[in-house]
Design an enzyme around this catalytic site. Sequence first.
Site, PDB file in Angstrom:
ATOM      1  CG  ASP A 230     -35.190  -6.693  39.369  1.00 27.46           C
ATOM      2  OD1 ASP A 230     -35.279  -6.702  38.142  1.00 27.46           O
ATOM      3  OD2 ASP A 230     -34.092  -6.838  39.971  1.00 27.46           O
TER       4      ASP A 230
HETATM    5  C1  GLC Z   1     -30.970  -6.713  38.517  1.00 30.87           C
HETATM    6  C2  GLC Z   1     -31.761  -7.536  37.534  1.00 30.87           C
HETATM    7  C3  GLC Z   1     -32.186  -8.866  38.081  1.00 30.87           C
HETATM    8  C4  GLC Z   1     -31.102  -9.395  38.991  1.00 30.87           C
HETATM    9  C5  GLC Z   1     -31.070  -8.496  40.201  1.00 30.87           C
HETATM   10  C6  GLC Z   1     -29.932  -8.902  41.150  1.00 30.87           C
HETATM   11  O1  GLC Z   1     -31.383  -5.381  38.492  1.00 30.87           O
HETATM   12  O2  GLC Z   1     -32.897  -6.907  36.951  1.00 30.87           O
HETATM   13  O3  GLC Z   1     -32.420  -9.752  36.978  1.00 30.87           O
HETATM   14  O4  GLC Z   1     -31.380 -10.737  39.378  1.00 30.87           O
HETATM   15  O5  GLC Z   1     -30.946  -7.128  39.868  1.00 30.87           O
HETATM   16  O6  GLC Z   1     -28.716  -8.666  40.559  1.00 30.87           O
END
Ligand code: GLC
Length: 738
Positions: A230
């Site tokens: 993430d």
């Molecule tokens: C965010 C979310 C994730 C998302 C990523 C990119 O923090 O937790 O679900 O795909 O960052 O935006």
Amino acid sequence: MKLDIPYLLAHLTLEEKAGLCSGEDSWLTKAVERLGIPHVMVSDGPHGLRTQKEKVNGSYVGSIPSICFPTGAALASSYDTALLSKVGDALGEEARSEGVQTILGPAVNVKRSPLCGRNFEYLSEDPYLSGKLASSYVKAVQAHQVGVSLKHFAANSQETMRMSVNEHIDERTLREIYLTAFELVVKEAKPWTLMCSYNRINGTYSSENRELLTGILRDEWGHDGIVMSDWGAVNRRVDGIKAGLDLEMPGSNGNNDRKIVQAVKDSSLSMEELDKVVARLLSWIAKGVEKASAPYDKEAHHLVAREAAQRSAILLKNDSLLPLDSFKDVLFVGPFAKHPRYQGGGSSHINSYRVDDAFSFAPGVEWTIGMGEDSASRDEKAMETAVSLAKKAKAVVLFLGLPDKYESEGYDRKVLSLPPCQDELVNHITSVQPHVIVVLHHGSPVSMPWKDKVEAILDMYLGGEAVGSATDDLLLGKANPSGRLAETIPLRLEDTPCFGDFARGRHEAFYGEGVFVGYRWYDDRKMDTLFPFGYGLSYTTFSLSALRLSASVWKKGETVQANVDVTNTGVRDGEEVVELYVRRAEGLSVARPPKELKGFAKVFLKKGETKTVNFILDERSFAYWDDERHCWRAERGSYGILVGISSRNLPLEAELEVEEAPLPFVVTDTMTFGELLHSGKRFPALEKMMGQFMTGHDDQTLGEGAQEMIKEMMMAMPLHSLVSFMPVSYEQFLALLQ
Ligand code: GLC
């Protein structure tokens, strides 16, 4: 596209290899032009493309217009794998046309608490329902040679302290509840990527959890794609490489790439380990296509969003007021009728192509706001106007729900209730108008103290950009509601399984409720709910009959079919969701939920029509995770096969005997006498000793019922404690055990 991976591994420099292990920026991976390795673009999110292409001063600004489909919580309420495929197909086409190689979704975290700010993105409180629906979506997206990123692996159950919280979860709970949805998708749909979660699980960050990312995900489940982090979830990069975290997103300005280079140089990371990661990254890159395809038909996709909203909506109550015959003399109240809340906040937020509001699609309807613009503030004047207009109306449709600031990625809710001004408005309106319909827009359960005062409740959840027209279709009966709750709506926050632990702002979360999440909890405690898991009404009626099983005994390696007939006994065509639960056998060796969802099927029936629905039962229909043997175990016993139309309405029942080969029985000195005797084997010498021990105690010395008490104590006594009460040495005891 074609990449010659062995050649590339032989010609990439160490720095280039390390560079491939992290993004160039928020959405692109690094290219290695000289060797023909292209950038790859990834993009949020589960229910629409939040694709950013434009940069100002080196930073992304805005996102392209795209179709905002209903969010995960809404789509899950459809209980319709075909619908999830349809949405996945549309998204895959959109991604291809925008040059997106991997969509960052679906999000399948289980809803531990109704308060989680991101529940709108997640599917269900039940991992089986989540996994089955998500698998359909993933297969459909990937049919376009576009990847997905199944997220957030794993146990991202709260937004509070999400990047550091340590989730204390016992092995059985983790396996049965928090991993099963991921397992189903990995095995059934083979997602190109997974996204690891921010949080720790039992002390280890998911981004460096080798057991999770390699032991379970790859060695056990057979995942052959990559794992990306993430955004900002990486803790120790080299540990992540070793654990099976292939791609750090976004990049860390080369800082972690340099750590990888350094580790190889000082031999704390072998080139072989790094090459394994780079090879996986290259094969992921190669799965995509080189160039974007033709633009997609936005209007056609908008209609898919409209159908999806129609078929996900849940009719929670209907005292025969719906469907309306027209909007003449009907009053719409509330900001959401003109500006619907149809999606959530955070990384899934879409720059929607166009939004249908209910007011524009309701010819003849009158509208008044009834509260503050933000749907959260009280406005005395607006309320008085609404009440005076409501008196004269044929019927009132009250648009209620959670305003944006009540729930979002990044923080959790504190209460179940709607803004107080909304509950107050319902009370005022229903005091002057008997025919009131509530239409709800929200991403997670809300309390409804006015439930008995209104005649109908239509729950649209966050129904995507076409929610307004879909709502009107349903109110007028152009579409027949067929959604079912994919999560329990509890009566009180205090009734919820993790009340008291959830999001207390600490760094630690303790999953004391274990596997008893959602309906598993409320059923085990025989608690009432506002509306139960799996519940939803229709404008027609159905009946189920003739449940039959293809066998009365299930043996390991076999499957058993369960068939049931469904008839549309009502006045119009409609869709029924048939749910199959397996009820636990008696006397099992672990505490199990009273029943668990192990099958569902949505079936369209013309009025008067009957169809047969069939379900396949296999080992996992009965098994629990045996955390002593570290395996799935379908324990012998007589299980109930329950079929119906909600978790609390299961009119059909059949018994199925589960047979189980005798488990290898090893006597250990920590085993209790009870376990020894429960094994069904005979141990004459030990039993003789027990008899001697029992005789020495009578009511006079220990009080009434001494024998019973002693017997209970003996059953719970570990064998090694025998030497404390018997004239034997430990050596003699061990010899006895042999
Ligand atoms: C965010 C979310 C994730 C998302 C990523 C990119 O923090 O937790 O679900 O795909 O960052 O935006």
